[in-house]
Every structure is written in structure tokens, then in C-alpha cells.
Design a protein around this motif. Structure first.
Motif, mmCIF file in Angstrom:
data_model
loop_
_atom_site.group_PDB
_atom_site.id
_atom_site.type_symbol
_atom_site.label_atom_id
_atom_site.label_comp_id
_atom_site.label_asym_id
_atom_site.label_seq_id
_atom_site.Cartn_x
_atom_site.Cartn_y
_atom_site.Cartn_z
ATOM 1 N N GLY A 143 25.864 11.558 67.441
ATOM 2 C CA GLY A 143 25.273 10.541 66.568
ATOM 3 C C GLY A 143 24.946 11.036 65.177
ATOM 4 O O GLY A 143 24.110 10.440 64.485
ATOM 5 N N VAL A 144 25.592 12.109 64.732
ATOM 6 C CA VAL A 144 25.330 12.649 63.392
ATOM 7 C C VAL A 144 25.791 11.655 62.338
ATOM 8 O O VAL A 144 26.897 11.109 62.417
ATOM 9 C CB VAL A 144 26.090 13.987 63.199
ATOM 10 C CG1 VAL A 144 25.950 14.484 61.766
ATOM 11 C CG2 VAL A 144 25.571 15.022 64.187
ATOM 12 N N ARG A 145 24.939 11.391 61.351
ATOM 13 C CA ARG A 145 25.376 10.587 60.207
ATOM 14 C C ARG A 145 26.136 11.520 59.277
ATOM 15 O O ARG A 145 25.552 12.364 58.604
ATOM 16 C CB ARG A 145 24.209 9.916 59.494
ATOM 17 C CG ARG A 145 24.699 8.980 58.371
ATOM 18 C CD ARG A 145 23.590 8.118 57.819
ATOM 19 N NE ARG A 145 24.072 7.265 56.741
ATOM 20 C CZ ARG A 145 24.674 6.105 56.903
ATOM 21 N NH1 ARG A 145 24.883 5.645 58.127
ATOM 22 N NH2 ARG A 145 25.081 5.380 55.872
ATOM 23 N N GLY A 171 32.213 12.540 63.447
ATOM 24 C CA GLY A 171 31.003 13.127 64.036
ATOM 25 C C GLY A 171 31.078 13.360 65.528
ATOM 26 O O GLY A 171 31.006 14.495 65.990
ATOM 27 N N ASN A 172 31.208 12.311 66.316
ATOM 28 C CA ASN A 172 31.322 12.440 67.762
ATOM 29 C C ASN A 172 32.739 12.809 68.171
ATOM 30 O O ASN A 172 33.692 12.523 67.447
ATOM 31 C CB ASN A 172 30.936 11.134 68.453
ATOM 32 C CG ASN A 172 29.457 10.824 68.338
ATOM 33 O OD1 ASN A 172 28.652 11.702 68.028
ATOM 34 N ND2 ASN A 172 29.086 9.587 68.596
ATOM 35 N N ARG A 233 31.923 3.548 59.438
ATOM 36 C CA ARG A 233 31.456 4.715 60.169
ATOM 37 C C ARG A 233 31.597 4.462 61.659
ATOM 38 O O ARG A 233 31.480 3.324 62.109
ATOM 39 C CB ARG A 233 29.992 5.022 59.828
ATOM 40 C CG ARG A 233 29.789 5.513 58.387
ATOM 41 C CD ARG A 233 28.318 5.785 58.103
ATOM 42 N NE ARG A 233 28.105 6.242 56.751
ATOM 43 C CZ ARG A 233 28.139 7.523 56.368
ATOM 44 N NH1 ARG A 233 28.377 8.469 57.270
ATOM 45 N NH2 ARG A 233 27.936 7.864 55.115
ATOM 46 N N LEU A 234 31.820 5.519 62.411
ATOM 47 C CA LEU A 234 31.901 5.384 63.854
ATOM 48 C C LEU A 234 30.524 5.101 64.437
ATOM 49 O O LEU A 234 30.363 4.307 65.357
ATOM 50 C CB LEU A 234 32.489 6.656 64.473
ATOM 51 C CG LEU A 234 32.810 6.608 65.959
ATOM 52 C CD1 LEU A 234 33.811 5.493 66.270
ATOM 53 C CD2 LEU A 234 33.358 7.945 66.431
ATOM 54 N N VAL A 235 29.516 5.758 63.900
ATOM 55 C CA VAL A 235 28.124 5.477 64.248
ATOM 56 C C VAL A 235 27.350 5.349 62.950
ATOM 57 O O VAL A 235 27.754 5.873 61.926
ATOM 58 C CB VAL A 235 27.500 6.597 65.124
ATOM 59 C CG1 VAL A 235 28.145 6.623 66.490
ATOM 60 C CG2 VAL A 235 27.614 7.952 64.453
ATOM 61 N N GLY A 236 26.269 4.597 62.958
ATOM 62 C CA GLY A 236 25.450 4.457 61.758
ATOM 63 C C GLY A 236 25.828 3.298 60.882
ATOM 64 O O GLY A 236 25.281 3.122 59.796
ATOM 65 N N GLY A 237 26.799 2.469 61.327
ATOM 66 C CA GLY A 237 27.126 1.259 60.584
ATOM 67 C C GLY A 237 28.141 1.480 59.493
ATOM 68 O O GLY A 237 28.583 2.580 59.212
ATOM 69 N N GLY A 238 28.527 0.391 58.838
ATOM 70 C CA GLY A 238 29.531 0.429 57.774
ATOM 71 C C GLY A 238 29.845 -0.982 57.350
ATOM 72 O O GLY A 238 29.483 -1.944 58.010
#
Length: 308
Positions: A143-145, A171-172, A233-238
Motif C-alpha cells: 500500500g505504499v503511495r 508499489g504492490n 495509481r494502483l492504490v491511493g486513487g487517481g
């Protein structure tokens, strides 16, 4: 790729000689993905040791167009590099002086499991450079931004008949990449390949990780050798936005090692916490020149590859 490390031949077992075609298919799958359906990497803390090295003008076997801007990266041994599956993931590494977060960008063929070969900058944050080798604990971070949204690089030599794409800032650990609905396979130098190509584009690329997240980058164009930056982004939105295409030179193969890190060698092109809700976003991107593609394989053995 690392220019001063040489990858030793990988041993692949394909058991069962009765059905040769099936065995060959399994061997190819293991060679390209590291495992048929890789499980999410463990996030429990492990103990080990760290050395350091200087990358020189190269960017590592993961083929990323450039090293992290903060110069905090790590090379992993074959077991942990997992034929490229670890590329782009992050580790928190704790040493005698403190903790540092590093991005997996390279392989270290001579490193046993638990031996992390850090960038000199990362090593100096957690230990004394004069020690050369230090005891560490480390763990995979999820879950790294990332420093920037997803980017896509189309490899030199790609065409409507053969396509290879590099995904960065995910990230993941990734589970799969599809291009216009077509499955790809990952090579150990971190490109996702469709041996028969996916047409002339533009492409809609779906990127999924091992935790169930996915995102979609649309409008990716057939521009070999250029990095197409998106806003997803894969995680953290976009958010949807027009991507920018930037020139990206082929990574140099030069690599300088720092004693007492593992002895130099070179790599030929030849990674938890509970998952958040599924994300899916789209983005457009722009154009470039097409280079001469390599010859297509007469038989597409990738067609029967299994997927998680």
C-alpha cells in the motif's frame, strides 16, 4: 539490467515426461513468472544481512528507465527476486543506525535469501559504510503511495506483432497485466510480453496486484522507447487525465560494486496487510515511432498459460 553481474543459468523442473508439451508449458510458465500463481509476499519481519553497491550508469535488472530519485533501492537474490515478481515493490530495512525504505530495482544472482544488496545511500542511512556488512531486519511493505502515478514504457522493438510493456510506480507486487484484453507473461527483466502482439494501439492496459486491486490506463500508444506517464495509481486513487510521453534511454549496463558487496556479475534481459477496496480508473496517453520487431515465434506456447 545490471551490467556487472552475470546471471547463472536457472534450474527449472518440469516433471513428468509422458506429456512433453504440458511439461514444456509448465517450464515456460515458471521461467517467465517465477511461479504458476504467486502468493502475496509475506510481510512478517525477517533477519538477514546487508551489503552495498554502486549502480554506476545502469538502472538494474528490473529495467526501470531510471533509479529512484532518492537513490534508495535494493537488489535481491534469486529466491526473493522471484524472476522479476519483486520488481517495483518496497522493503523497510532496519540496521544498527535506523530504518530505510527501499525499492526493489535489481537482482543479485549471488545473494542468498536474506542477503540484501543495498544502494550505498540506503546502506549509509542504517549502518556505517566502513563496516561493509551489517545485520538487519526487513519486511515487505504494501500500500505504499509511490512517488508518482503509474507509468508505462513500451520496449524498443515492439510493434503490432510483438509487444512488451514495463509498468512502474505500482508499489504492490503485480499479479497480471492485460493489453486490450490479451494476457501477457512477465519476463525476469520485468517486461510484460505478448508474443503475437496486440495490434497497433492505442492500448487499454489493466494492471492487477496480488491483493485484488486493479487500475486501467487507456490510450497507451505504440511508442517504443518512451515512458508514458499517467494519472492513475494502483492504490491511493487517481483521476482521468491525458498522459505525457517522455523519452527514456535504454538503461546502461555498467555497474560498479563496492567491497565487500558480492563480487561483480551482469544480468542479461533474459515481492501483508489486508487489501483495500478494488480501484479502477482510466487515463489517456500519446505517440511515437515504431521500431523493427523481432520475428514472431512459429508456435505461441504462451497461449495456454495459466492465470491466477
Amino acid at each position: 539490467m545490471t551490467g556487472s553481474r552475470v546471471l547463472s543459468p536457472r534450474w527449472l523442473a518440469a516433471g513428468g515426461a509422458v506429456v512433453l508439451a504440458a511439461a514444456l508449458g509448465v517450464a515456460l510458465l515458471l521461467q517467465n513468472t517465477g511461479s504458476a500463481c504467486a502468493a502475496p509476499p509475506s510481510t512478517s519481519a525477517k533477519t538477514g544481512k546487508a551489503t552495498f553497491y554502486d549502480l554506476g550508469d545502469g538502472t538494474g535488472n528490473c529495467s526501470f528507465p531510471s533509479s529512484p530519485a532518492d537513490d534508495l533501492f535494493v537488489a535481491l537474490g534469486p529466491d526473493q527476486y522471484s524472476a522479476g515478481a519483486a520488481c517495483g515493490t518496497y522493503l523497510d530495512v532496519t540496521g544498527p543506525k535506523g530504518k530505510v525504505r527501499v525499492k526493489v530495482t535489481d537482482s543479485c544472482p549471488e545473494c542468498a535469501a536474506g542477503h540484501l544488496d543495498l544502494s550505498r545511500t540506503a546502506f549509509k542511512k542504517i549502518g556505517a559504510e566502513v563496516d561493509g556488512i551489517i545485520p538487519i531486519t526487513y519486511k515487505t511493505v504494501t500500500g505504499v503511495r509511490t512517488p508518482a502515478p503509474i507509468s508505462v514504457r513500451v520496449k524498443e522493438g515492439s510493434s503490432q506483432y510483438w509487444l512488451a510493456v514495463l509498468i512502474d510506480n505500482h508499489g504492490n507486487q503485480l499479479r497480471s497485466v492485460t493489453v486490450n484484453g490479451k494476457a501477457t507473461h512477465r519476463e525476469d527483466y520485468n517486461y510484460w510480453v505478448i508474443d503475437g502482439g496486440a495490434g497497433s494501439g492505442p492500448f487499454k492496459i489493466k494492471i492487477s496486484d496480488v491483493y485484488g486491486h486493479s487500475t486501467v490506463a487507456s490510450g497507451i500508444r505504440l511508442t517504443p522507447g518512451a515512458t508514458q506517464k499517467t494519472s492513475v495509481r494502483l492504490v491511493g486513487g487517481g483521476s482521468s487525465a491525458t498522459a505525457r510521453t517522455t523519452a527514456a534511454a535504454t538503461p546502461s549496463k555498467a555497474k560498479k560494486k563496492a567491497s565487500p558487496s558480492p563480487s561483480p556479475s551482469s544480468a542479461a534481459p533474459t515481492a501483508s496487510s489486508a487489501a483495500p477496496a478494488l480501484e479502477s480508473t482510466e487515463v489517456a496517453a500519446p505517440t511515437g515511432d515504431v521500431e523493427v520487431p523481432p520475428a514472431q515465434e512459429a508456435v505461441d506456447l504462451a497461449a495456454g498459460r495459466a492465470h491466477c
